[in-house]
Enzyme design. Structure first.
Site, short mmCIF file in Angstrom:
data_model
loop_
_atom_site.label_atom_id
_atom_site.label_comp_id
_atom_site.label_asym_id
_atom_site.label_seq_id
_atom_site.Cartn_x
_atom_site.Cartn_y
_atom_site.Cartn_z
N GLY A 67 -10.39 13.94 20.60
CA GLY A 67 -11.34 13.95 21.72
C GLY A 67 -12.53 13.03 21.49
N HIS A 90 -9.57 4.83 1.80
CA HIS A 90 -8.30 5.18 1.16
C HIS A 90 -7.99 6.67 1.15
CE1 HIS A 90 -9.16 1.15 -0.34
NE2 HIS A 90 -7.86 1.02 -0.52
N ARG A 133 -5.01 7.66 2.86
CA ARG A 133 -3.71 7.19 2.37
C ARG A 133 -3.06 8.19 1.42
NH1 ARG A 133 -3.91 1.01 0.70
NH2 ARG A 133 -3.28 1.67 -1.35
N GLY A 174 -5.97 0.73 8.89
CA GLY A 174 -4.93 0.32 9.82
C GLY A 174 -4.65 -1.18 9.72
N ARG A 175 -5.36 -1.83 8.83
CA ARG A 175 -5.27 -3.29 8.71
C ARG A 175 -5.49 -3.92 10.09
NH1 ARG A 175 -3.40 -5.92 4.18
NH2 ARG A 175 -2.31 -4.11 3.38
N ASP A 188 2.19 -0.66 11.48
CA ASP A 188 2.07 -2.04 11.99
C ASP A 188 3.37 -2.84 11.82
OD1 ASP A 188 1.97 -2.16 9.23
OD2 ASP A 188 0.39 -3.67 9.15
N LYS A 246 -23.07 17.51 26.64
CA LYS A 246 -22.29 17.35 25.39
C LYS A 246 -23.24 17.13 24.21
CE LYS A 246 -18.37 14.59 23.64
NZ LYS A 246 -17.55 15.69 23.15
N ARG A 305 -25.50 15.25 17.18
CA ARG A 305 -25.42 13.91 16.61
C ARG A 305 -24.16 13.18 17.05
NH1 ARG A 305 -26.72 15.47 10.41
NH2 ARG A 305 -28.98 15.30 10.51
N GLY A 333 0.84 -1.21 0.00
CA GLY A 333 0.00 0.00 0.00
C GLY A 333 0.87 1.25 0.00
N ASP A 365 5.50 -5.24 5.85
CA ASP A 365 6.12 -6.53 6.15
C ASP A 365 6.24 -7.45 4.93
OD1 ASP A 365 3.40 -6.87 6.16
OD2 ASP A 365 3.29 -8.02 8.01
N GLY A 366 5.27 -7.37 3.99
CA GLY A 366 5.35 -8.16 2.77
C GLY A 366 6.57 -7.76 1.95
N THR A 393 4.28 2.61 5.45
CA THR A 393 2.86 2.21 5.48
C THR A 393 2.13 3.12 6.45
OG1 THR A 393 1.31 0.56 6.33
CG2 THR A 393 3.57 0.32 7.06
N ILE A 394 0.90 3.46 6.11
CA ILE A 394 0.15 4.33 7.03
C ILE A 394 -0.20 3.60 8.32
CG2 ILE A 394 -0.84 5.79 5.22
CD1 ILE A 394 -3.54 4.20 5.73
N ASP A 395 -0.18 2.25 8.29
CA ASP A 395 -0.73 1.47 9.40
C ASP A 395 0.10 1.50 10.69
OD1 ASP A 395 -2.62 0.73 7.53
OD2 ASP A 395 -1.64 -1.17 7.05
N ARG A 402 1.14 -5.16 -5.32
CA ARG A 402 1.33 -6.36 -4.48
C ARG A 402 1.54 -7.48 -5.48
NH1 ARG A 402 -2.88 -3.62 -1.10
NH2 ARG A 402 -1.72 -2.90 0.71
#
Ligand code: F6P
Length: 354
Positions: A188, A254, A257, A173-174, A132, A216, A165, A14, A106-107, A128-130, A75
């Site tokens: 918040g 996305h 990203r 984030g996978r 992870d 609130k 509302r 990604g 990691d891949g 990666t944005i994740d 990929r």
């Protein structure tokens, strides 16, 4: 210095904001050391197909501020086959590529360690944005993605406040809750759901109700995609039914990203890219460059990959065999520290966001 004449650089998996800044740093650092750089397009697919272009100093001008990756990404399941690997190695031999900097998750690192074992020295950079990748505190793109999330949540908050509302928001984030947890604190949010920790829908409804009673009017709940795509929409319905607060659901997907990388991502990408090339040219390989406690350090790829699996609870039979007791103890303590940090941040978000 090893006698490198030409290295390759690729982005894989990604895309993430800051990948361009990292490629720019790789290209310019290598050229400064008298080493040519080949841009490999579409990640490992381009390595298999020979989709390459020699990159000069000015070819990477005006990209430090650009999201996505100008080298494109992919990929590539074929790369995981012996035939795919043989083609990739042949491309390196044919074009005189002496080593590769591989930017991704990691891949990407699994591919990099395989290539290294097949005679093409590689170094990985976490992009990666994740966030992870357990071996690094921050991945390239994580900070930008979080900033995009809080910008969008701030806009939702305005309209939630006007209409009294609730908005349940799902973020990417996978399998990792990092984006959700950090942005929940920063925006918040009344509650956050992440895959790393159990959650209780009744408790979330109670939080909305009691906050409402205290006056609130706007309620943001952030849900990490790692808990399942049906959780967010169902939660919005339950909150509305249980609390009477009108509740909407939004999936950012996305959109988070893309965009121009933040200052933090540009600096991380630029420094890590430069240091990765220096390591490679020193003759070091099979490493992931990581940011730990504010410093860029090299971590053995195999250690990084197994630490990752340990943290994610995905260890396979035999994974730990090659490590010494000392290394295993270090891994376990790193996993505990990461888990404790997540729990601590989660606790803080509950205490201060009501
Ligand atoms: O790894 C980055 C990421 O955006 C994840 O957050 C998400 O789960 C996945 O990639 C989406 O993949 P794709 O771009 O193939 O839809």
């Amino acid at each position: 210095m090893k006698n490198f004449k030409r290295i390759g650089v690729l982005t894989s998996g990604g895309d993430a904001p800051g990948m361009n800044a990292a490629v720019r740093a790789v290209v310019r650092t290598a050229l400064t050391h008298g080493v040519e750089v080949i841009g490999i397009y579409r990640g490992y697919s381009g390595l298999i197909d020979g989709d390459l272009k020699k990159l000069g100093y000015r070819d990477v001008s005006n990209i430090i501020n650009k999201g996505g990756t100008f080298l494109y990404s992919d990929r590539c399941p074929e790369f995981q086959t012996p035939e795919g690997m043989a083609k990739a190695v042949k491309t390196c031999r044919d074009f005189g590529i002496d080593g590769i900097i591989a930017i991704g998750g990691d891949g990407t690192f699994r591919g990099a360690t395989e290539l290294t074992a097949n005679g093409v020295p590689c170094i990985g950079i976490p992009g990666t944005i994740d966030n992870d990748i357990a071996s690094t505190d921050n991945t390239i793109g994580f900070d930008t993605a979080m900033n995009t999330v809080i910008e969008l949540v701030d806009k939702l908050r305005d309209t939630c406040e006007s209409h009294a509302r609730c908005n349940v928001v799902e973020v990417m984030g996978r399998g990792a809750g990092d984006i959700a947890l950090h942005t929940a604190i920063a925006s918040g949010a009344t509650a956050v759901i992440i895959p790393e920790l159990p959650y209780d829908v009744s408790d979330i409804c109670r939080r909305v109700k009691s906050a409402r009673e205290l006056g609130k009017r706007n309620f943001i709940i952030i849900v990490s995609e790692g808990v399942g795509s049906d959780v967010g929409p169902a939660l919005a319905k339950t909150i509305q039914a249980e609390t009477g607060v009108e509740s909407k659901f939004a999936r950012f997907a996305h959109i988070v990203r893309g965009g121009s990388p933040t200052l933090k991502d540009r600096i991380l990408a630029s420094t890590i890219g430069a240091i990765a090339v220096e390591e490679l040219l020193k003759g070091n390989s099979n490493l992931v460059m990581c940011e730990r406690k504010g410093k860029i350090v090299a971590v053995d790829i195999n250690y990084a990959l197994i630490l990752d699996r340990m943290y994610k609870g995905k260890l396979k039979e035999g994974d730990l065999d090659r490590f010494s007791e000392k290394e295993l103890a270090k891994m376990r303590s790193e996993v505990r520290a990461k888990q404790a940090n997540i729990a601590r941040l989660y606790g803080i978000s509950k205490t201060i966001n009501l």
